[in-house]
Motif scaffolding. Structure first.
Motif, mmCIF file in Angstrom:
data_model
loop_
_atom_site.group_PDB
_atom_site.id
_atom_site.type_symbol
_atom_site.label_atom_id
_atom_site.label_comp_id
_atom_site.label_asym_id
_atom_site.label_seq_id
_atom_site.Cartn_x
_atom_site.Cartn_y
_atom_site.Cartn_z
ATOM 1 N N PHE A 170 -9.892 4.679 4.945
ATOM 2 C CA PHE A 170 -9.133 5.121 6.115
ATOM 3 C C PHE A 170 -8.587 3.930 6.895
ATOM 4 N N LEU A 171 -9.401 2.912 7.096
ATOM 5 C CA LEU A 171 -8.931 1.734 7.828
ATOM 6 C C LEU A 171 -7.812 1.033 7.065
ATOM 7 N N HIS A 172 -7.974 0.870 5.758
ATOM 8 C CA HIS A 172 -6.931 0.208 4.965
ATOM 9 C C HIS A 172 -5.665 1.050 4.903
ATOM 10 N N GLY A 173 -5.830 2.383 4.923
ATOM 11 C CA GLY A 173 -4.670 3.265 4.908
ATOM 12 C C GLY A 173 -3.802 3.131 6.141
ATOM 13 N N GLN A 174 -4.367 2.626 7.229
ATOM 14 C CA GLN A 174 -3.572 2.401 8.440
ATOM 15 C C GLN A 174 -2.700 1.157 8.325
ATOM 16 N N LEU A 175 -3.015 0.303 7.365
ATOM 17 C CA LEU A 175 -2.221 -0.904 7.141
ATOM 18 C C LEU A 175 -1.084 -0.631 6.167
ATOM 19 N N GLU A 176 -1.406 -0.062 4.992
ATOM 20 C CA GLU A 176 -0.374 0.113 3.959
ATOM 21 C C GLU A 176 -0.816 1.205 2.994
ATOM 22 N N SER A 177 0.076 2.089 2.625
ATOM 23 C CA SER A 177 -0.296 3.267 1.837
ATOM 24 C C SER A 177 -0.112 3.103 0.337
ATOM 25 N N GLY A 178 0.879 2.345 -0.102
ATOM 26 C CA GLY A 178 1.159 2.259 -1.528
ATOM 27 C C GLY A 178 -0.002 1.708 -2.329
ATOM 28 N N SER A 179 -0.715 0.743 -1.758
ATOM 29 C CA SER A 179 -1.840 0.134 -2.463
ATOM 30 C C SER A 179 -3.017 1.083 -2.601
ATOM 31 N N LEU A 180 -3.031 2.181 -1.840
ATOM 32 C CA LEU A 180 -4.110 3.155 -1.967
ATOM 33 C C LEU A 180 -4.037 3.906 -3.293
ATOM 34 N N CYS A 181 -2.841 4.050 -3.857
ATOM 35 C CA CYS A 181 -2.645 4.922 -5.021
ATOM 36 C C CYS A 181 -3.508 4.506 -6.219
ATOM 37 N N PRO A 182 -3.399 3.277 -6.742
ATOM 38 C CA PRO A 182 -4.246 2.933 -7.896
ATOM 39 C C PRO A 182 -5.723 2.866 -7.541
#
Length: 572
Positions: free
Chosen positions: A136-148
């Motif tokens: 959740f914290l990382h998702g507030q920075l950038e979303s594309g990198s969440l996919c893999p």
């Protein structure tokens, strides 16, 4: 007019180049602890038994808001991945080149354990909640990198059911090191990522219409080697070290699930040819593609003909991450909107001091907190339901509430990010700030891993199959709702919809999923949030004020303390 006239003298006093002085523009929001400033997240982490991870999350929360780290998101999205299908000598390589910012984002996600923490040998109770909070914290920075990262995370429970295969993959799957090299695992690669390939041109969400074929190379069945021929219309993400895909076998005819590595056992690149990268809406940092299987090597995992149930186990985890990803976009947009309103003045006063703007921000704050407590409870339920002797209630949260949450929270993110963008005005509509990126990203979680209708129909199927668990959950909710008439009435209405005429139920599936998600959020806020927060949410989402507020943010009744709601969401 003479050179010494007053007009000429005034003009000469101004510097020739100066046209304006920059004032009333808001400085970037950087350098704060994104974890500690989120009261709802901090409290939920404690409730779900993961307080042991609070210090690490606080360190991460501060690091992720530093200017150099914030800049990674913009860099990774400005410099899009580039595909090279062939080497200079004409060999098929299907290689992707990413900006270094992309790899740094992945490095941070893996270091935080967002890809595997609950599955590590050293995992503690509460690891699922700890992992989801980090995601959740990382998702507030950038979303594309969440996919893999989410696909790798979700693949582990599936691959662990294949002992021989998992024995070879466990080390690189669980590794907290990011290794960007495009080489076979056997050549010494330290870590790996897993992707998915289900969607085909003719079917979309209807994966049972898939036409990709799999031909056995030896003994057919689970663990056997196959050659795959076919296409995948969406193949995410093509740079992954392996993908889980669905294909039909000659022997059985039904869909089976296959592990398809990027490199064949002999070290040659597998015959998965990237036809093109998708020019998609949303983030520009990640790559989605269309591919052809031209006798691609794969290994069957799961039982033959049971490919959909096998890969659905993976989809259940990625659906949870869709909820978290949307909640992260909402939280990121909210704190940006509040920060902007505190430092921007209009019509003689700071925006945050203007009653109507405070109403908008307070309403957004309620929505964001409700999304946060919901995904954290789901995280705990995923862990509880998988444990020996897991409760029926935990199973209901996981199986019934998760698709409803994916439907509702992901839908709300679209409207939410649009409203937050409007707080910024024209500055929010340009790509030099984060708001446009949040808004472009918002639709994807509603579409990926099952569109809204698919999720709502899954809620109905889950309710039918998990009757005992559903009734245990609703009984538990009713115990809380007895102190909140509006919530009690909403639950009674939900039960009527769930147990009413079966012929009409499917057409009402969206109403049912919406009501289920709102009731879940209402119960959680009633139990764990300050009374002012719970009362405002329940009354405006489920109670008498619902008809007055409608779907537009900023319509909270004046009797609620809007300023207090804003300050709770993000302290000044």
């Amino acid at each position: 007019m003479s050179a010494t006239s007053p007009a000429s003298s005034d003009t000469a006093a101004l510097p020739f180049q100066q046209t304006h002085e920059v004032t009333n523009q808001v400085e970037p929001l950087v350098g704060y602890d994104a974890f500690a400033f989120d009261h709802a997240l901090v409290a939920a982490l404690r409730r779900e038994g993961a307080q042991w991870h609070a210090e690490a999350l606080s360190n991460d929360g501060m690091a992720l808001t530093q200017p150099d780290v914030v800049a990674l998101a913009e860099l990774a999205n400005r410099h899009e991945p580039a595909l090279s299908t062939h080497s200079p000598r004409g060999q098929r390589i299907d290689a992707l080149e990413f900006h270094p910012a992309w790899h740094e984002l992945l490095r941070r996600l893996r270091r935080a354990g967002a890809h595997a923490m609950p599955f590590e040998p050293s995992a503690q109770p509460g690891s699922m909640a700890a992992r989801c909070a980090a995601y959740f914290l990382h998702g507030q920075l950038e979303s594309g990198s969440l996919c893999p990262i989410t696909m790798t995370f979700a693949s582990i429970p599936v691959l662990r059911n294949e002992p021989d295969l998992y024995a070879r993959l466990a080390r690189p799957l669980l590794s907290r090191e990011h290794d960007p090299r495009d080489i076979p695992l056997e050549a010494g690669k330290h870590s790996m990522m897993i992707g998915m390939g289900m969607t085909e041109k003719q079917g979309g969400s209807d994966v049972r219409s898939n036409r990709t074929r799999a031909h056995a190379l030896g003994a057919p069945g689970r663990g056997g080697a196959y050659r795959l021929i076919g296409h995948k219309w969406f193949f995410s993400a093509p740079q992954c070290d392996a993908h889980l895909v669905l294909a039909r076998t000659e022997e059985q005819g039904g869909l089976s699930c296959f592990y398809v590595p990027r490199f064949q056992p002999d070290g040659r690149k597998n015959a998965v040819e990237v036809q093109r990268l998708k020019d998609k809406l949303g983030n520009r940092s990640n790559a989605s593609s269309e591919v052809e299987f031209r006798d691609a090597y794969g290994v069957m995992i799961g039982e033959e003909g049971r490919g959909v149930p096998t890969i659905i186990e993976m989809a259940n985890f990625t659906r949870l991450d869709c909820v978290i990803g949307s909640a992260a976009l909402m939280r990121a947009a909210l704190v940006q909107a509040i920060h902007h309103a505190r430092h921007r003045s209009a019509f003689g006063a700071p925006l945050v001091d203007q009653p109507l703007m405070r109403n908008v921000l307070a309403d957004l704050a309620l929505e964001s907190e409700a999304a946060t407590v919901l995904f954290m409870r789901l995280a705990g339920a995923f862990e509880d339901s998988a444990a020996p002797g897991g409760s029926a209630q935990a199973r209901a949260w996981r199986r019934i509430v998760t698709p409803a949450a994916k439907f509702w929270v992901c839908k709300r993110a679209l409207e939410f990010t649009g409203e937050a963008m409007e707080v910024w005005g024209g500055n929010g509509y340009v790509e030099t700030g984060p708001m446009a990126r949040f808004y472009r990203e918002a639709p994807v979680n509603s579409i990926w891993e099952g569109s809204g209708n698919v999720m709502c129909l899954d809620v109905l199927r889950a309710f039918e199959r998990e009757q005992d668990a559903a009734h245990a959950l609703l009984a538990d909710w009713n115990a809380t709702a007895s102190a909140h008439p509006a919530l009690a009435g909403a639950l009674a209405s939900l039960m009527k919809l769930l147990t009413g005429d079966p012929a009409a139920r499917e057409a009402s599936a969206r109403r049912i999923a919406q009501q289920l998600a709102l009731c879940a959020q209402g119960v959680l806020l009633a139990r764990h949030a300050p009374q002012e927060v719970a009362d405002a949410f329940i009354e405006t989402r489920l109670g008498d004020a619902r008809g007055d507020t409608g779907r537009v943010y900023g319509t909270l009744p004046a009797r609620f303390d809007h300023a207090a709601l804003v300050n709770r969401a993000f302290a000044a």
